[in-house]
Write an enzyme that holds these catalytic residues in place. Structure first.
Site, PDB file in Angstrom:
ATOM      1  NE  ARG A 174      -2.988  -0.065   3.639  1.00 19.69           N
ATOM      2  CZ  ARG A 174      -3.266  -0.817   4.365  1.00 19.69           C
ATOM      3  NH1 ARG A 174      -3.638  -1.928   4.155  1.00 19.69           N
ATOM      4  NH2 ARG A 174      -3.190  -0.377   5.554  1.00 19.69           N
ATOM      5  NE  ARG A 178       4.236   9.135  -4.374  1.00 19.77           N
ATOM      6  CZ  ARG A 178       3.769   9.601  -3.438  1.00 19.77           C
ATOM      7  NH1 ARG A 178       4.060  10.485  -2.495  1.00 19.77           N
ATOM      8  NH2 ARG A 178       2.459   8.937  -3.129  1.00 19.77           N
ATOM      9  NE  ARG A 250      -2.557  -4.686  16.955  1.00 23.14           N
ATOM     10  CZ  ARG A 250      -1.610  -5.145  18.008  1.00 23.14           C
ATOM     11  NH1 ARG A 250      -1.890  -6.329  18.602  1.00 23.14           N
ATOM     12  NH2 ARG A 250      -0.818  -4.281  18.448  1.00 23.14           N
ATOM     13  NE  ARG A 280      -2.377   7.152  12.910  1.00 24.46           N
ATOM     14  CZ  ARG A 280      -3.040   6.864  11.806  1.00 24.46           C
ATOM     15  NH1 ARG A 280      -2.383   7.315  10.446  1.00 24.46           N
ATOM     16  NH2 ARG A 280      -4.257   6.533  11.958  1.00 24.46           N
ATOM     17  CD  GLU A 301      -3.914   6.158  15.519  1.00 30.06           C
ATOM     18  OE1 GLU A 301      -4.350   7.258  15.081  1.00 30.06           O
ATOM     19  OE2 GLU A 301      -4.011   5.204  14.669  1.00 30.06           O
ATOM     20  CE1 TYR A 349      -7.175  -0.188   7.320  1.00 33.96           C
ATOM     21  CE2 TYR A 349      -6.978   0.047   5.111  1.00 33.96           C
ATOM     22  CZ  TYR A 349      -6.782   0.515   6.261  1.00 33.96           C
ATOM     23  OH  TYR A 349      -6.492   1.878   6.593  1.00 33.96           O
ATOM     24  CG  ASP A 351      -8.587   2.935   2.462  1.00 33.42           C
ATOM     25  OD1 ASP A 351      -8.318   2.950   3.704  1.00 33.42           O
ATOM     26  OD2 ASP A 351      -7.846   2.823   1.474  1.00 33.42           O
TER      27      ASP A 351
HETATM   28  N1  UDP Z   1       4.003   1.572   8.252  1.00 34.69           N
HETATM   29  C1  UDP Z   1       5.119   1.707   8.846  1.00 34.69           C
HETATM   30  N2  UDP Z   1       5.691   2.827   9.267  1.00 34.69           N
HETATM   31  C2  UDP Z   1       4.957   4.104   8.908  1.00 34.69           C
HETATM   32  C3  UDP Z   1       3.754   3.941   8.226  1.00 34.69           C
HETATM   33  C4  UDP Z   1       3.206   2.928   7.711  1.00 34.69           C
HETATM   34  O1  UDP Z   1       5.694   0.785   8.995  1.00 34.69           O
HETATM   35  O2  UDP Z   1       5.617   5.014   9.310  1.00 34.69           O
HETATM   36  C5  UDP Z   1       3.284   0.345   7.741  1.00 34.69           C
HETATM   37  C6  UDP Z   1       2.511  -0.210   8.737  1.00 34.69           C
HETATM   38  O3  UDP Z   1       2.839  -1.819   8.891  1.00 34.69           O
HETATM   39  C7  UDP Z   1       1.019  -0.062   8.384  1.00 34.69           C
HETATM   40  C8  UDP Z   1       1.320  -0.163   6.828  1.00 34.69           C
HETATM   41  O4  UDP Z   1       2.670   0.489   6.634  1.00 34.69           O
HETATM   42  O5  UDP Z   1      -0.035  -0.957   8.917  1.00 34.69           O
HETATM   43  C9  UDP Z   1       0.333   0.592   6.212  1.00 34.69           C
HETATM   44  O6  UDP Z   1       0.359   2.104   6.298  1.00 34.69           O
HETATM   45  P1  UDP Z   1      -1.027   2.967   6.316  1.00 34.69           P
HETATM   46  O7  UDP Z   1      -0.429   4.348   6.563  1.00 34.69           O
HETATM   47  O8  UDP Z   1      -1.489   2.658   4.872  1.00 34.69           O
HETATM   48  O9  UDP Z   1      -1.680   2.636   7.554  1.00 34.69           O
HETATM   49  P2  UDP Z   1      -3.178   2.463   7.894  1.00 34.69           P
HETATM   50  O10 UDP Z   1      -3.758   3.668   7.100  1.00 34.69           O
HETATM   51  O11 UDP Z   1      -3.594   1.166   7.725  1.00 34.69           O
HETATM   52  O12 UDP Z   1      -3.364   3.063   9.257  1.00 34.69           O
END
Ligand code: UDP
Length: 384
Positions: A174, A178, A250, A280, A301, A349, A351
């Site tokens: 996901r 870049r 979770r 975060r 969080e 999951y 969106d």
């Molecule tokens: N992830 C990570 N570090 C980051 C952000 C995301 O390791 O700083 C990993 C983490 O395993 C997460 C996945 O990438 O579940 C997908 O990230 P996303 O931001 O899409 O998370 P969500 O929207 O599912 O909270």
């Protein structure tokens, strides 16, 4: 076509959109929700002290490539320009996410051009991993050990409570890497935030003379007798009273705090190291950048295993859960006059844009089943 009496369990996006589509066709819809508000986990509300719009169940940012869905939300809200730009604090420094040319140059202390950075990351990647299956293999293959350990390993252990070697590669897929300075977290064509919030958007969706909403109302199996069809967006295992056990999720804990002024200067700051217990911090006024507020509301969080009384957030969908899911799906497939929908009803999951797209399809499938006098499926998506 005879007008039908429909019960919808859950007033989140799935329930609201299905309700509206069917109400427009003359059917009579009752939506019930056990919570005291509509909106499901996208519910937002203004903080009494600061007037900041708070995403009560964690941040929701609308992004999609689907023009139909984008037009749909624009009918129910004034979508304001918003670009999600995420920062990460790690090893005493602040970096730009998703990994982009700025991150690479900051991290390695380089001044690489796009081509030089590509060469650098290719060299860092472990090409002995031919067919990456796990999160860890995917990361090591494509970004190498240093970036993986700094940005992904700790965060993922905190987020999922599992080693990245136990998680599927799909989770990492996901996130893009870049080789330019584009720091937009999402690649989608459309992105924005509803000016008055998600709750107002969902209020507008359910605002139809054929729809009634009853809050703090628990679904009862006996309710089914008085309706022609039920759309159920609650947890699939809860529908069956957890008779085979609970599907793993979770959950998130939010430690809310206020700050006078500007706490972190951005909406989302990730903390990628395991040494910091939270994943975060979100500063909610930054989700409405067109507003200005003196005070600030932030959420720290924390992610953990979902217990019996917790709110389920992320379906885990590991092998054990999939075996359990199979049992519930087999039970569900024997039902008539009910369709399981949405994130909790299908244990996936999702969106918001996908949720809306699926809800539109589900409503179409129901209307078509009425026209053709055919059976409405229990699932309108593949859940296995
Ligand atoms: N992830 C990570 N570090 C980051 C952000 C995301 O390791 O700083 C990993 C983490 O395993 C997460 C996945 O990438 O579940 C997908 O990230 P996303 O931001 O899409 O998370 P969500 O929207 O599912 O909270």
């Amino acid at each position: 076509m005879n007008d039908k009496k429909i019960l919808i369990v859950g007033a989140g996006f799935s329930g609201a959109v299905i309700a509206r589509q069917l109400a427009e066709e003359g059917h009579t819809i009752k939506i019930i929700d056990q919570r005291a508000h509509i909106g499901g986990n996208s519910y937002d509300a203004r903080d009494a002290q600061t007037d900041v719009m708070v995403h009560v169940y964690g941040p929701h940012i609308f992004h999609t490539d689907n023009k139909v869905v984008w037009d749909y939300v624009n009918q129910h809200a004034n979508m304001m320009p918003y670009v999600n730009r995420v920062k990460a604090t790690v090893n005493g420094q602040v970096f730009s996410l998703p990994i982009n040319l700025h991150t690479i140059n900051q991290f390695f202390g380089t001044t690489c051009s796009p081509d030089e950075a590509k060469a650098l990351i290719t060299e860092k990647g472990d090409d002995s991993i031919q067919d990456p299956k796990t999160f860890e293999e995917q990361a090591l293959r494509f970004i190498g050990k240093e970036l993986y350990e700094a940005f992904f390993k700790g965060y993922t252990i905190k987020q999922w409570g599992m080693q990245p070697s136990e998680l599927p590669a799909s989770i990492l897929k996901r996130l893009p890497v870049r080789f330019n300075y584009d720091d937009n977290y999402f690649n989608h064509k459309f992105q924005g935030m509803p000016e008055l919030g998600y709750t107002k958007m969902i209020e507008s969706i359910v605002d139809h003379e054929n729809i009634t909403v009853e809050l703090e109302c628990i679904f009862n199996e006996s309710d089914r007798d008085t309706y022609d069809h039920v759309f159920y967006s609650g947890p699939l295992d809860a529908f069956y009273s957890y008779q085979y056990g609970r599907l793993g999720y979770r959950t998130l804990d939010f430690e809310k705090f206020t700050y006078q002024g500007d706490y972190q200067g951005c909406a989302v700051m990730n903390y990628c190291s395991v040494d910091v217990p939270y994943t975060r911090i979100t500063e909610h006024k930054y989700f409405s950048p067109w507003e200005s507020h003196e005070g600030s509301v932030c959420y720290k969080e924390y992610s953990r295993a979902c217990g019996e009384d917790d709110i389920p957030y992320y379906p885990i969908r590991q092998l054990g859960e999939m075996a359990l899911l199979e049992k519930y799906v087999s039970l569900a497939e024997k039902e008539n006059n009910i369709t399981f929908v949405g994130r909790l009803g299908t244990y996936r999951y999702l969106d918001m844009d996908v949720t809306i797209a699926e809800a539109l399809n589900t409503a179409d499938a129901y209307l078509s089943s009425l026209r053709k006098d055919s059976v409405m499926p229990v699932f309108t998506v593949s859940v296995r």
